[in-house]
Design a protein around this motif. Structure first.
Motif, PDB file in Angstrom:
ATOM      1  N   CYS A  96       0.847  -1.182   0.000  1.00 60.63           N
ATOM      2  CA  CYS A  96       0.000   0.000   0.000  1.00 60.63           C
ATOM      3  C   CYS A  96       0.884   1.234   0.000  1.00 60.63           C
ATOM      4  O   CYS A  96       2.041   1.198   0.431  1.00 60.63           O
ATOM      5  CB  CYS A  96      -0.980   0.025   1.174  1.00 60.63           C
ATOM      6  N   ALA A  97       0.342   2.324  -0.499  1.00 60.07           N
ATOM      7  CA  ALA A  97       1.114   3.546  -0.630  1.00 60.07           C
ATOM      8  C   ALA A  97       0.192   4.755  -0.557  1.00 60.07           C
ATOM      9  O   ALA A  97      -0.998   4.670  -0.875  1.00 60.07           O
ATOM     10  CB  ALA A  97       1.888   3.557  -1.953  1.00 60.07           C
ATOM     11  N   GLN A  98       0.762   5.871  -0.145  1.00 58.38           N
ATOM     12  CA  GLN A  98       0.068   7.145  -0.076  1.00 58.38           C
ATOM     13  C   GLN A  98       0.648   8.085  -1.116  1.00 58.38           C
ATOM     14  O   GLN A  98       1.862   8.191  -1.263  1.00 58.38           O
ATOM     15  CB  GLN A  98       0.229   7.784   1.304  1.00 58.38           C
ATOM     16  N   GLY A  99      -0.224   8.787  -1.816  1.00 61.22           N
ATOM     17  CA  GLY A  99       0.208   9.736  -2.810  1.00 61.22           C
ATOM     18  C   GLY A  99      -0.661  10.973  -2.839  1.00 61.22           C
ATOM     19  O   GLY A  99      -1.726  11.022  -2.220  1.00 61.22           O
ATOM     20  N   ARG A 100      -0.206  11.958  -3.562  1.00 61.92           N
ATOM     21  CA  ARG A 100      -0.907  13.237  -3.650  1.00 61.92           C
ATOM     22  C   ARG A 100      -1.663  13.418  -4.959  1.00 61.92           C
ATOM     23  O   ARG A 100      -2.310  14.440  -5.161  1.00 61.92           O
ATOM     24  CB  ARG A 100       0.087  14.384  -3.475  1.00 61.92           C
ATOM     25  N   GLY A 101      -1.552  12.458  -5.856  1.00 61.53           N
ATOM     26  CA  GLY A 101      -2.175  12.623  -7.152  1.00 61.53           C
ATOM     27  C   GLY A 101      -1.370  13.550  -8.036  1.00 61.53           C
ATOM     28  O   GLY A 101      -0.153  13.672  -7.854  1.00 61.53           O
ATOM     29  N   PRO A 102      -1.987  14.220  -8.973  1.00 62.98           N
ATOM     30  CA  PRO A 102      -3.426  14.286  -9.251  1.00 62.98           C
ATOM     31  C   PRO A 102      -3.993  13.096 -10.009  1.00 62.98           C
ATOM     32  O   PRO A 102      -5.211  13.006 -10.163  1.00 62.98           O
ATOM     33  CB  PRO A 102      -3.557  15.557 -10.087  1.00 62.98           C
ATOM     34  N   ARG A 103      -3.140  12.213 -10.479  1.00 62.33           N
ATOM     35  CA  ARG A 103      -3.587  11.052 -11.230  1.00 62.33           C
ATOM     36  C   ARG A 103      -3.352   9.787 -10.438  1.00 62.33           C
ATOM     37  O   ARG A 103      -2.526   9.753  -9.531  1.00 62.33           O
ATOM     38  CB  ARG A 103      -2.866  10.980 -12.585  1.00 62.33           C
ATOM     39  N   TRP A 104      -4.080   8.730 -10.800  1.00 66.97           N
ATOM     40  CA  TRP A 104      -3.926   7.475 -10.080  1.00 66.97           C
ATOM     41  C   TRP A 104      -2.499   6.935 -10.167  1.00 66.97           C
ATOM     42  O   TRP A 104      -2.002   6.331  -9.216  1.00 66.97           O
ATOM     43  CB  TRP A 104      -4.896   6.423 -10.627  1.00 66.97           C
ATOM     44  N   ASN A 105      -1.860   7.172 -11.307  1.00 65.12           N
ATOM     45  CA  ASN A 105      -0.508   6.661 -11.504  1.00 65.12           C
ATOM     46  C   ASN A 105       0.577   7.702 -11.254  1.00 65.12           C
ATOM     47  O   ASN A 105       1.727   7.504 -11.649  1.00 65.12           O
ATOM     48  CB  ASN A 105      -0.358   6.068 -12.911  1.00 65.12           C
ATOM     49  N   SER A 106       0.222   8.813 -10.616  1.00 61.96           N
ATOM     50  CA  SER A 106       1.239   9.759 -10.182  1.00 61.96           C
ATOM     51  C   SER A 106       2.138   9.109  -9.138  1.00 61.96           C
ATOM     52  O   SER A 106       1.735   8.152  -8.476  1.00 61.96           O
ATOM     53  CB  SER A 106       0.591  11.011  -9.599  1.00 61.96           C
ATOM     54  N   PRO A 107       3.370   9.604  -8.970  1.00 64.00           N
ATOM     55  CA  PRO A 107       4.250   9.010  -7.958  1.00 64.00           C
ATOM     56  C   PRO A 107       3.641   9.033  -6.569  1.00 64.00           C
ATOM     57  O   PRO A 107       3.003  10.011  -6.171  1.00 64.00           O
ATOM     58  CB  PRO A 107       5.505   9.896  -8.028  1.00 64.00           C
ATOM     59  N   TYR A 108       3.835   7.949  -5.839  1.00 64.07           N
ATOM     60  CA  TYR A 108       3.365   7.839  -4.467  1.00 64.07           C
ATOM     61  C   TYR A 108       4.511   8.162  -3.513  1.00 64.07           C
ATOM     62  O   TYR A 108       5.673   7.834  -3.777  1.00 64.07           O
ATOM     63  CB  TYR A 108       2.803   6.443  -4.196  1.00 64.07           C
ATOM     64  N   ASP A 109       4.173   8.797  -2.395  1.00 66.29           N
ATOM     65  CA  ASP A 109       5.175   9.345  -1.490  1.00 66.29           C
ATOM     66  C   ASP A 109       5.657   8.360  -0.439  1.00 66.29           C
ATOM     67  O   ASP A 109       6.855   8.319  -0.119  1.00 66.29           O
ATOM     68  CB  ASP A 109       4.622  10.586  -0.786  1.00 66.29           C
ATOM     69  N   TYR A 110       4.751   7.599   0.137  1.00 72.70           N
ATOM     70  CA  TYR A 110       5.065   6.713   1.251  1.00 72.70           C
ATOM     71  C   TYR A 110       4.613   5.304   0.926  1.00 72.70           C
ATOM     72  O   TYR A 110       3.470   5.087   0.512  1.00 72.70           O
ATOM     73  CB  TYR A 110       4.387   7.200   2.538  1.00 72.70           C
ATOM     74  N   TRP A 111       5.510   4.355   1.144  1.00 75.95           N
ATOM     75  CA  TRP A 111       5.291   2.961   0.786  1.00 75.95           C
ATOM     76  C   TRP A 111       5.441   2.047   1.984  1.00 75.95           C
ATOM     77  O   TRP A 111       6.322   2.248   2.824  1.00 75.95           O
ATOM     78  CB  TRP A 111       6.285   2.525  -0.289  1.00 75.95           C
ATOM     79  N   GLY A 112       4.592   1.040   2.042  1.00 74.95           N
ATOM     80  CA  GLY A 112       4.743   0.014   3.042  1.00 74.95           C
ATOM     81  C   GLY A 112       5.814  -0.992   2.668  1.00 74.95           C
ATOM     82  O   GLY A 112       6.368  -0.976   1.564  1.00 74.95           O
TER      83      GLY A 112
END
Length: 121
Positions: A96-112
């Motif tokens: 799972c990961a947290q991201g800011r968008g704006p798109r679904w495939n934009s880079p995610y910031d925090y990863w498990g």
């Protein structure tokens, strides 16, 4: 915490179900897109499902559409992935990961760290 933590992986027979949980940081949790990814040996990492901060919009990859459901509980800083009708080809490490968008495939910031899901045939 700033790193999400996955749980709920394990070994299941084909046709079975698992529910993955992601405990995320409470720091502006509702502002983040939450995504579920997986990576199998020899394959690229793929985005399976994502949900926007308010929980009003979702994305699913074609490979899991109709079988997996993503949800979130912002009061508990938690994202869930319900996986039904599992197939051997679903075997992978799930993240799972947290991201800011704006798109679904934009880079995610925090990863498990990931949790292993193994589906036996």
């Amino acid at each position: 915490q700033v790193q999400p933590v996955e749980s709920g992986g394990g070994l299941v027979q084909a046709g079975g179900s698992l529910r993955l949980s992601c405990a995320a940081s409470g720091r502006t949790f509702s502002a983040y897109v939450m995504g579920w990814f997986r990576q199998a040996p020899g394959k690229e990492r793929e985005l399976l499902a994502a949900i926007n901060g308010g929980g009003t919009s979702t994305y699913y990859a074609g490979s899991v559409e109709g079988r997996f459901t993503i949800s979130r509980d912002n009061a508990k800083n938690t994202a869930l992935l319900q996986m039904n009708s599992l197939k051997p080809e679903d075997t992978a490490v799930y993240y799972c990961a947290q991201g800011r968008g704006p798109r679904w495939n934009s880079p995610y910031d925090y990863w498990g760290q990931g949790t292993q899901v193994t589906v036996s045939s």
